[in-house]
Design a protein around this motif. Structure first.
Motif, mmCIF file in Angstrom:
data_model
loop_
_atom_site.group_PDB
_atom_site.id
_atom_site.type_symbol
_atom_site.label_atom_id
_atom_site.label_comp_id
_atom_site.label_asym_id
_atom_site.label_seq_id
_atom_site.Cartn_x
_atom_site.Cartn_y
_atom_site.Cartn_z
ATOM 1 N N GLN A 107 0.856 -1.191 0.000
ATOM 2 C CA GLN A 107 0.000 0.000 0.000
ATOM 3 C C GLN A 107 0.886 1.232 0.000
ATOM 4 O OE1 GLN A 107 -2.442 -0.190 3.503
ATOM 5 N NE2 GLN A 107 -3.794 -1.745 2.652
ATOM 6 N N LEU A 108 0.534 2.199 -0.819
ATOM 7 C CA LEU A 108 1.213 3.494 -0.848
ATOM 8 C C LEU A 108 0.259 4.532 -0.279
ATOM 9 C CD1 LEU A 108 3.624 5.271 -1.782
ATOM 10 C CD2 LEU A 108 2.362 5.590 -3.932
ATOM 11 N N TRP A 109 0.675 5.187 0.787
ATOM 12 C CA TRP A 109 -0.127 6.231 1.430
ATOM 13 C C TRP A 109 0.520 7.576 1.138
ATOM 14 C CZ3 TRP A 109 -4.533 5.455 4.526
ATOM 15 C CH2 TRP A 109 -4.897 4.128 4.688
ATOM 16 N N VAL A 110 -0.269 8.505 0.614
ATOM 17 C CA VAL A 110 0.208 9.833 0.256
ATOM 18 C C VAL A 110 -0.598 10.855 1.043
ATOM 19 C CG1 VAL A 110 0.472 11.480 -1.630
ATOM 20 C CG2 VAL A 110 0.846 9.043 -2.045
ATOM 21 N N ASP A 111 0.084 11.650 1.828
ATOM 22 C CA ASP A 111 -0.566 12.662 2.677
ATOM 23 C C ASP A 111 -1.662 12.052 3.548
ATOM 24 O OD1 ASP A 111 1.032 14.758 1.697
ATOM 25 O OD2 ASP A 111 -0.291 15.041 -0.025
ATOM 26 N N GLY A 112 -1.409 10.823 4.046
ATOM 27 C CA GLY A 112 -2.346 10.166 4.943
ATOM 28 C C GLY A 112 -3.530 9.503 4.269
ATOM 29 N N VAL A 113 -3.551 9.475 2.927
ATOM 30 C CA VAL A 113 -4.656 8.876 2.174
ATOM 31 C C VAL A 113 -4.102 7.724 1.334
ATOM 32 C CG1 VAL A 113 -6.394 9.302 0.386
ATOM 33 C CG2 VAL A 113 -5.866 11.081 2.058
ATOM 34 N N LEU A 114 -4.807 6.598 1.326
ATOM 35 C CA LEU A 114 -4.387 5.458 0.516
ATOM 36 C C LEU A 114 -4.456 5.831 -0.956
ATOM 37 C CD1 LEU A 114 -3.548 2.478 0.315
ATOM 38 C CD2 LEU A 114 -5.987 1.903 0.284
ATOM 39 N N LYS A 115 -3.301 5.816 -1.625
ATOM 40 C CA LYS A 115 -3.221 6.188 -3.036
ATOM 41 C C LYS A 115 -3.227 4.962 -3.953
ATOM 42 C CE LYS A 115 -2.519 9.498 -6.053
ATOM 43 N NZ LYS A 115 -3.566 10.469 -6.276
ATOM 44 N N TYR A 116 -2.638 3.849 -3.470
ATOM 45 C CA TYR A 116 -2.494 2.684 -4.335
ATOM 46 C C TYR A 116 -2.302 1.434 -3.487
ATOM 47 C CZ TYR A 116 -0.484 -0.277 -8.010
ATOM 48 O OH TYR A 116 -0.235 -1.285 -8.897
ATOM 49 N N ALA A 117 -2.893 0.328 -3.918
ATOM 50 C CA ALA A 117 -2.707 -0.960 -3.243
ATOM 51 C C ALA A 117 -2.653 -2.048 -4.303
ATOM 52 C CB ALA A 117 -3.849 -1.231 -2.270
ATOM 53 N N ARG A 118 -1.835 -3.061 -4.047
ATOM 54 C CA ARG A 118 -1.752 -4.191 -4.961
ATOM 55 C C ARG A 118 -1.176 -5.402 -4.256
ATOM 56 N NH1 ARG A 118 2.037 -3.955 -9.897
ATOM 57 N NH2 ARG A 118 1.965 -6.204 -9.778
ATOM 58 N N GLN A 119 -1.527 -6.566 -4.776
ATOM 59 C CA GLN A 119 -0.965 -7.822 -4.312
ATOM 60 C C GLN A 119 0.351 -8.018 -5.047
ATOM 61 O OE1 GLN A 119 -2.858 -9.135 -2.007
ATOM 62 N NE2 GLN A 119 -1.572 -10.857 -1.548
ATOM 63 N N VAL A 120 1.423 -8.308 -4.328
ATOM 64 C CA VAL A 120 2.736 -8.516 -4.932
ATOM 65 C C VAL A 120 3.051 -10.005 -4.873
ATOM 66 C CG1 VAL A 120 5.183 -7.916 -4.813
ATOM 67 C CG2 VAL A 120 3.457 -6.218 -4.197
ATOM 68 N N ARG A 121 3.429 -10.578 -6.013
ATOM 69 C CA ARG A 121 3.666 -12.016 -6.082
ATOM 70 C C ARG A 121 5.094 -12.388 -6.469
ATOM 71 N NH1 ARG A 121 -1.626 -11.272 -7.131
ATOM 72 N NH2 ARG A 121 -3.090 -12.768 -6.288
ATOM 73 N N ASN A 122 5.921 -11.370 -6.792
ATOM 74 C CA ASN A 122 7.299 -11.649 -7.192
ATOM 75 C C ASN A 122 8.158 -10.410 -6.942
ATOM 76 O OD1 ASN A 122 6.907 -9.867 -9.463
ATOM 77 N ND2 ASN A 122 5.819 -11.548 -10.458
#
Length: 162
Positions: A107-122
């Motif tokens: 998860q990438l949080w920018v200025d306290g707000v979730l900007k992006y999320a993804r499942q990482v497999r590699n």
């Protein structure tokens, strides 16, 4: 499990792994920037014992479910005595566990707000969304794989230099 300043058992069952959530500190940059790429170095390989244990768990639940179905003991009818005990379209069959037990969510949080999320497999680099500039960024990882590093950069080429 940690108790009394000692680790008593860690990953005791080879078919399951404990799940964690880790949050980075807030990274403050000057000037504000747009992180456009990320790469996570982690161990996504399952041991032979883990693979065997997940296969056993997978096969066991399938056999149990087959037994319920063969014996007509699923309790899935609306007219059954157990009305209201299960969700609509629900029954007593168990969920079939996946054969791969490794999991990592970024998860990438920018200025306290979730900007992006993804499942990482590699361990391959991946792109992050554009269209913003911020000087306050943090990362959250949750899963059960061993992570040795996280790198963010403005571009994919920037990851190579990091």
């Amino acid at each position: 499990m940690a108790a009394d300043r000692k680790i008593h058992e860690w990953e005791g069952d080879a078919g399951t792994k404990l799940v964690y959530e880790w949050r980075s500190k807030k990274f403050v940059t000057a000037p504000p920037m747009n992180y456009g790429a990320a790469k996570i170095d982690a161990d996504f390989d399952m041991t032979e014992a883990e693979s065997a244990a997940t296969q056993v768990a997978h096969d066991a639940i399938i056999a149990a479910n087959a037994g319920l179905m063969a014996g007509n003991r699923m309790n899935d009818g609306l007219g059954d005595v157990c009305l209201g005990e299960f969700a609509i379209s629900g029954d007593e069959t168990g969920p079939v566990p996946p054969l791969a037990i490794d999991s990592l969510q970024f998860q990438l949080w920018v200025d306290g707000v979730l900007k992006y999320a993804r499942q990482v497999r590699n361990n391959r680099a991946f792109r992050l969304p554009g269209g913003y500039k911020s000087d306050n960024v943090e990362v959250v990882l949750s899963g059960n794989v061993k992570v040795s590093g996280v790198v963010l950069a403005e571009t994919m080429d920037g990851l190579k230099r990091a």
